[in-house]
Design an enzyme around this catalytic site. Structure first.
Site, short mmCIF file in Angstrom:
data_model
loop_
_atom_site.label_atom_id
_atom_site.label_comp_id
_atom_site.label_asym_id
_atom_site.label_seq_id
_atom_site.Cartn_x
_atom_site.Cartn_y
_atom_site.Cartn_z
N GLY A 66 52.48 142.37 18.89
CA GLY A 66 51.11 142.23 19.42
C GLY A 66 51.01 141.06 20.37
O GLY A 66 50.61 141.22 21.53
N GLU B 150 52.65 130.66 16.79
CA GLU B 150 52.55 130.44 18.24
C GLU B 150 53.23 129.19 18.74
O GLU B 150 53.62 129.12 19.91
CB GLU B 150 51.07 130.32 18.63
#
Length: 1345
Positions: free
Chosen positions: A812, A1276
């Site tokens: 994603g 992240e």
């Protein structure tokens, strides 16, 4: 020939079972046949052009000549099913299964943590499986070669290669083999105490537990196919499709007759050239001739003067033939073959080389061909044959230019290719430069050959041919003629460069762009050839004691490294983490490197993704029609032709939407006006995907262009075109501070955008229920609740009628937060209107065109500092290219500004940010959310200060870093102790200071190769800046047999959230993970969920699961107290008897977070993740290529829930970040059309891009009471650490510019592609090239940052 209306039977085997296909359509690929006809969905559809390897399968054929079985990997998306007559196909399902028996390849890739989202895993398994069928103990080189054509966006490749390496015959031990040292003891000053060391683990999996490789487990080649091959059937086979006829003759005579009858029909073998052209350029051929069964086209003959290779041989076979010949011949005779071998190693991937034929490669005459320039300079002859007889033509510049007089006649075919031996005093070299080292089309390729008068350096014959610099492969024939008779010296080199540049001219508007770079490569390659030949001449002179050898110019020692290409090496490294406390119960999995719960299913292809769901009764397919204009009024939409296409049921337009059509400024389907190329206008619904796609081309839309049309940030600023108000943070007195500093530097930074390139494209399946307007939506999304809400408002029905299901998502990275709602809603409108289930699966080209990606950034900085390097004032202004609608651009701008300071304490700051509105597809969320772009500006600023102060950048970083408990620019307090620990540990583990000295030494000794090293600190804030976005819920059921079903609001994207949730539940309920199961994420079980994003999915959902489990355990407490010796099953049975609820909802209210932009202060983030990365690279100043030598990452994971998953996240994010900063380049036409719409043009990192040594270390844990078990979200943060490679490249370039007295301060541009690096390394060759005035031509592409 049989009568035209009937087709022959196609006979082949799949996974040991015979398949007899009648009436098979030649346009159907093997991938489509496997997935739709045989329902074998383990083979994935990801790019459709053979560029990513997700659809890899193994094909086996019996070779009657050698009586051996050949196994080779191919990409099923390109192979026409008609070409498989007599072949055996093995898919991932035929290799092993979790229900029967796993194959060691499958087991090892899963247990080595080589799978995250799992979408690429079946392809990886098949590439490795094929390798093992041919080489049960492969070398590391063979392993790298086998995986060249397979892309992965999640893992960073290291664990995949580690799993393959367990089969390798080469040692799998410590890297410092033979030195008696261990790579773990490499620190410069090992400060960690011995007791601390004993807690440190370096094994993420136990090799001893792996199944041994047992060839008897493999499927045997079907004897029936061996018999078929031995008793070759000479009948011509014909397969008639709806539009195309496939004819496969059994003899050469029949083929030549067919070619005479159908001169326009192309010959098709691998379909690697025709296939992509038919798919993306709409090329169409009603008759295809397949010469696959004609053995004469695969013959190889060796003569005293050369080698004749059949045109039907695959490039992989050609590689083997040449390698064998090179080993037999004296070096002087094998020069051309060596040159060809060099390019064959990097040409495409293994699967394409297995499919593509030598004849096809030559006849296609692609301008970027790797082999044709070498074949042309090597005096290759093409042996042609037709019904009329045989003839020969030279493979020369006239043939390559396609001149009719030098070409094949329509009825002729290429039978074989004769490549002569090279001679003594003759030298042949090959050169290529591409965006990355492997599996990329070259920007420029070249073949060069020179022959000298014996015993002299006088040129007797010279031949230079280039690919990539024109519409065809180009020969510098005139220049070569003029240079014959000259001596091989510096004078010749200068003259040759001038002549060649003049002859091989490239206009400024040339397709493919990179014009000045290509011009520079033309003569840089010539220089490499000059040096190489000079070196060889010197060797010959010594060998033959030639008199007058002093005539040869000397080569400076510093120049020699220019001759060496960067080797392809398998990455190695160490992953270190803290082992769990020795007192922790064995059944408690928290903190242990547990394998991904779906890992084995990923490896066997049994993990179901959205498009793997079986076809539903009456299901229809949807295809989207998008705008071809960037800013225009829609005058009319004519659907009549589209509706006449057979199979088309309807076309959905904005008028069909019963509820709201998106937002006012962001419509689902365009009405009256389009704002970018790729905006969705309408959608075709048909019985098959092929019919739907065909009909989209028949929708006729009339436009009227509108002004202004804005693409670049520069234009947006000029037109004052912005999506939201400016975001600003300030502290101290910046103007005053600038007056008191010793020096001020101003600069610019440009950061290009990035495509998500999730392996599974956007897809949705909408199924209507029979009553109450209920819908089931299966969608690949990070935010099912958002899809649910959007569908509800689009259809005008309550949210409670819509259930969204997410089993797993094939990657994603932020690209499936907002966009899937658009596709789900459009598909739902189709369902609503037709009453049928609708399946929508985007092609890679459409996905990349429509969905947008990371925001490109233009940053300006002004920095004031003292001569000591202490920064006193910093003013940064950033502009993001947001595209045509707001989407997430405002939040990205806010996050960018909040995170800009990174790890530095600067008293006087001003940060400003704006999101520009342009006529490009709207950019959206992407891993790191503004941080990777913005912080590159900050770090570039630090580098600029270092250059001005004459200090190394790491000293400036250290001097300005946060040192004590302090407050950020937005007044949030934090303690930088862990940041400093990461920094110091990274300096130590990477032996930074000693390596910095080694780099300087290397640079002194080498002129054309330079090394660079950089270390970057990171303070990454986790979470959304709003409390309501941190809430989470879970639902845990205990069934009467004691099994537990866990559901929560997070989505499995490959980041292992389900694995971690089961670890949490296992610890809380004090039972093994084997008792537990997670089925899917569904809006019916856990409502009102928040997107799985911002690195906190496991944090918040873990707290909700913990809460639910604690509630259940509290209910069970009295029963457990009563019978403490009882089993879990006994306790559950007793609870049921006592009417105790065995189901509980868990809830977490969220971390407090807020930000007041008026005051410029707040506590927007729950916590920070700290890290540091050190990278070392080597660049080739002549080509711009670089090699990543080593990377060391130290990351603060606190107490990792699962070190294997967390290290996987760090590595994957780092490699993705490295792609952002080095190879991933989006190219837009001056009309706003995205050129880079697939893996051919858009280069994400491959396995050969991983640093040669790649070490990741989780900082020994510290406690933080805020998060679950003191863990941290690491999804992240690793992304930005990829910039350490960018700054290492910048360091190497700075060394070049210092040495050449060029200004050191140049505008930083990301990505640091070979083009950027080469043009920054200014030298005599960059000065020599002609440069065009930009006003005199229209460029092929435009920079949008």
């Amino acid at each position: 020939m049989p009568c035209p209306s009937t087709s022959d039977e196609l006979v082949f085997f799949v996974n040991g079972r015979k398949v007899i296909a009648r009436n098979v359509d030649p346009e159907v690929t093997l991938l489509s046949f496997l997935r739709k006809n045989l329902r074998l969905t383990g083979t994935k559809y990801a790019c459709g052009r053979g560029g990513c390897g997700a659809c890899t399968v193994m094909v086996s054929r019996h070779d009657p000549a050698s009586r051996e079985i050949r196994h080779f990997s191919i990409t099923a998306c390109l192979v026409p099913v008609c070409s498989l007559h007599g072949a055996a196909v093995t898919t991932v399902e035929g290799v092993g299964s979790i229900n029967t028996r796993l194959h060691p390849v499958q087991e090892r890739i899963a247990k080595s943590h080589g799978t995250q989202c799992g979408f690429c895993t079946p392809g990886m398994v098949m590439s490795m499986y094929t390798l093992l069928r041919n080489h049960p103990e492969p070398s590391e080189e063979q392993l790298m070669e086998a995986l060249q054509g397979n892309l992965c966006r999640c893992t960073g490749y290291r664990p995949i290669l580690a799993s393959g390496r367990t089969f390798s015959k080469e040692s799998y031990g410590c890297q410092q083999k033979g030195t008696g040292l261990c790579c773990l003891d490499q620190g410069e000053n090992d400060s960690s105490s011995p007791s601390r060391k004993s807690d440190i683990c370096t094994e993420l999996f136990a090799k001893e537990e792996f199944l041994p490789l047992d060839p008897t487990q493999d499927l045997i080649f079907p004897p029936e196919l061996s018999r078929m091959a031995e008793n070759s059937d000479e009948r011509t086979l014909t397969f008639h499709g709806e539009r195309v006829t496939w004819i496969s003759p059994g003899t050469l005579k029949d083929l030549l007759e067919l070619k005479a009858k159908h001169p326009e029909a192309p010959l098709i073998l691998g379909n690697t050239s025709l296939g992509p052209a038919m798919k993306s350029q709409g090329h169409f051929h009603p008759i295809l001739l397949s010469p696959a069964r004609i053995s004469e086209l695969s013959l190889v003959s060796k003569t005293s003067d050369g080698l004749t290779i059949g045109a039907g041989c695959s490039l992989a076979q050609v590689k083997d033939i040449l390698a064998e010949r090179v080993s037999q011949l004296p070096e002087e005779n094998a020069q051309t073959y060596r040159a060809l071998l060099k390019h064959l190693k990097s040409l495409a991937g293994q699967q394409i080389r297995n499919m593509a034929s030598l004849g096809g490669h030559i006849i296609s005459r692609h301008c970027y061909s790797d082999l044709n320039p070498i074949l042309a300079v090597g005096n290759t002859t093409l042996n042609l044959i037709s019904k009329e007889g045989k003839r020969q033509i030279p493979l020369n510049q006239h043939f390559l230019a396609g001149l009719a007089s030098a070409d094949l006649k329509p009825e002729e075919i290429l039978e074989s290719v004769h490549i002569p031996h090279s001679q003594k005093w003759e030298f042949v070299s090959a050169f290529r430069q591409a965006q990355c080292q492997q599996n990329a089309l070259p920007d420029v390729s070249a073949g060069m050959r020179v022959r000298f008068k014996e015993g002299t350096n006088t040129i007797e014959e010279l031949s230079i041919v280039y690919g990539g610099v024109g519409a065809a492969t180009i020969s510098a024939h005139k220049s070569c003629q003029q240079l014959v008779g000259r001596c091989w010296n510096e004078l010749l080199l200068d003259e040759a460069c001038r002549l060649v540049l003049d002859e091989v001219s490239l206009p400024g508007s040339a397709p493919g762009g990179r014009v000045e770079f290509k011009r520079t490569l033309i003569i840089s390659f010539l220089f490499k050839f000059y040096l190489g030949v000079l070196q060889e001449l010197k060797k010959l002179v010594k060998l033959f004691s030639v008199p007058d050898s002093h005539r040869y110019p000397e080569i400076s020692e510093q120049f020699l490294s220019a001759l060496e290409d960067f080797p392809v090496t398998i990455p190695r490294g160490v992953q270190t983490y803290q082992s769990v406390d020795s007192h922790q119960p064995l059944r408690d999995p928290v903190g242990r490197p547990i394998m991904h719960v779906s890992g084995l299913k990923h490896a066997t292809g049994e993990a179901m993704f959205c498009d793997d769901l079986p076809m539903v009764d009456k299901e229809l397919f949807m295809a989207l029609v998008t705008s071809t204009r960037a800013h225009a009024k829609i005058i009319s939409i004519d659907l009549s032709e589209a509706l006449e296409v057979p199979g088309v049921v309807d076309v959905i337009t904005a008028k069909d939407i019963p509820g709201t059509n998106g937002a006012e400024d962001d419509k689902l389907l365009a009405v009256d006006e389009v704002l970018c190329v790729g905006q969705i206008i309408c959608a075709v619904v048909a019985e098959t995907d092929v019919q739907a796609k065909r009909a989209t081309e028949k929708v006729k839309i009339t436009y009227e262009d509108l002004e202004p049309i804005i693409f670049t940030i520069e234009d947006a600023i000029k037109h004052n075109s912005f999506l939201c108000p400016e975001k600003k943070l300030e502290q101290g007195n910046i103007e005053e501070a600038f007056e008191r500093v010793d020096q001020i530097v101003e600069g610019e930074v440009h950061v290009g955008g990035q495509e998500h390139f999730y392996m599974e494209t956007q897809r949705a399946l909408v199924i209507p229920k029979t009553e109450d307007r209920e819908l089931d939506i299966y969608v690949s999304t990070q935010d099912p609740a958002h899809v649910q809400k959007t569908v509800s408002s689009t259809l005008g029905i309550p949210i409670n009628r819509i259930t969204c299901h997410v089993k797993r998502v094939g990657g994603g990275f932020g690209g499936k937060v907002g966009r899937p709602a658009v596709f789900g809603a459009i598909a739902a409108v189709g369902t609503f209107k037709t009453g049928h289930p609708i399946r929508l699966v985007l092609d890679r080209e459409d996905d990349m065109l429509i969905t947008g990606g990371r925001h490109p950034l233009f940053g300006k900085y002004k920095v004031g500092f003292m001569n000591s390097g202490r920064i006193k004032a910093l003013d940064i202004e950033c502009y993001l290219n947001g595209g045509c609608t707001l989407d997430d651009s405002e939040q990205v701008t806010e996050f960018l500004i909040l995170k800009l300071e990174n790890a530095y304490k600067i008293r006087n700051l001003r940060f400003r940010g704006r999101a520009c509105m342009t006529n490009l597809p709207s950019n959206t969320a992407f891993r790191g959310f503004g941080f990777p772009q913005g912080t590159l500006v900050t770090e570039s600023c630090i580098t600029a200060v270092a250059a001005k102060c004459g200090l190394p950048p790491e000293k400036i970083r250290e001097k300005n870093m946060y040192k004590t408990v302090d407050k950020t620019i937005y007044k949030q307090a934090f303690n930088p102790e862990t940041l400093i620990r990461c920094w110091n540990e990274c300096l130590d583990k990477s032996s930074f200071h000693s390596r910095r000295k080694q780099v300087e030494e290397f640079n002194k000794k080498n002129y054309w190769k330079k090394k660079g090293i950089a270390i970057i600190p990171m303070k990454f804030s986790v979470g959304f800046a709003a409390t309501s976005y941190h809430q989470a819920a879970a639902l845990v059921h205990i069934y009467t047999d004691g099994s537990v079903l866990v559901t929560h609001g997070g989505n499995e994207l490959g980041q292992g959230i389900h694995t971690k949730m089961l670890q949490v539940a296992s610890r809380e309920l004090q039972i093994p993970m084997s008792y537990m199961h997670i089925c899917e994420t569904s809006t019916a079980t856990v409502p009102n969920t928040i997107a799985t994003a911002a690195s906190i999915g496991s944090d918040v959902n873990g707290r909700a699961v913990q809460n639910a489990c604690q509630i259940l355990l509290k209910r069970l407490e009295p029963i457990i107290k009563k019978s403490p010796e009882g089993t879990w099953e006994d306790w559950i049975e007793a609870a049921f008897e006592q009417r105790i609820s065995l189901s509980a909802t868990g809830y977490f209210r969220g971390y407090k977070a807020f930000m007041d932009w008026e005051k410029g202060e707040g506590d927007p983030f729950p916590y920070y993740v700290y890290g540091a990365a050190c990278s070392e690279v080597e660049i080739d100043c002549l080509t711009g290529a670089h090699k990543k030598i080593r990377t060391d990452i130290v990351m603060d994971a606190c107490c990792s829930l699962n070190p294997a998953i967390d290290i996987g996240q760090i590595e994957g994010a780092f490699i993705q970040g490295m792609g952002l900063y080095t190879t991933e380049e989006l190219k837009y036409s001056p009309e706003g059309v995205l050129y880079s719409r697939g893996p051919d043009e858009y280069k994400i990192p491959t396995s050969t891009d991983v640093p040669e040594e790649f070490n990741v270390s989780l900082l020994p844990s510290t406690q933080t009471p805020l998060t679950i078990y003191s863990s941290k979200g690491l999804g992240e943060s690793g992304m930005f650490l990829g910039s350490s490679v960018f700054f290492a490249i910048a360091d190497a370039v700075a060394a070049v510019r210092r040495e050449r007295d060029t200004a050191e301060d140049f505008t930083a541009r990301s990505p640091a592609t070979p083009e950027q690096v080469r043009m920054a390394c200014v030298d005599r060759f960059t000065e020599m090239i002609p440069r065009d005035d930009p006003k005199t031509f229209k460029p092929w592409c435009i920079p949008i940052a």
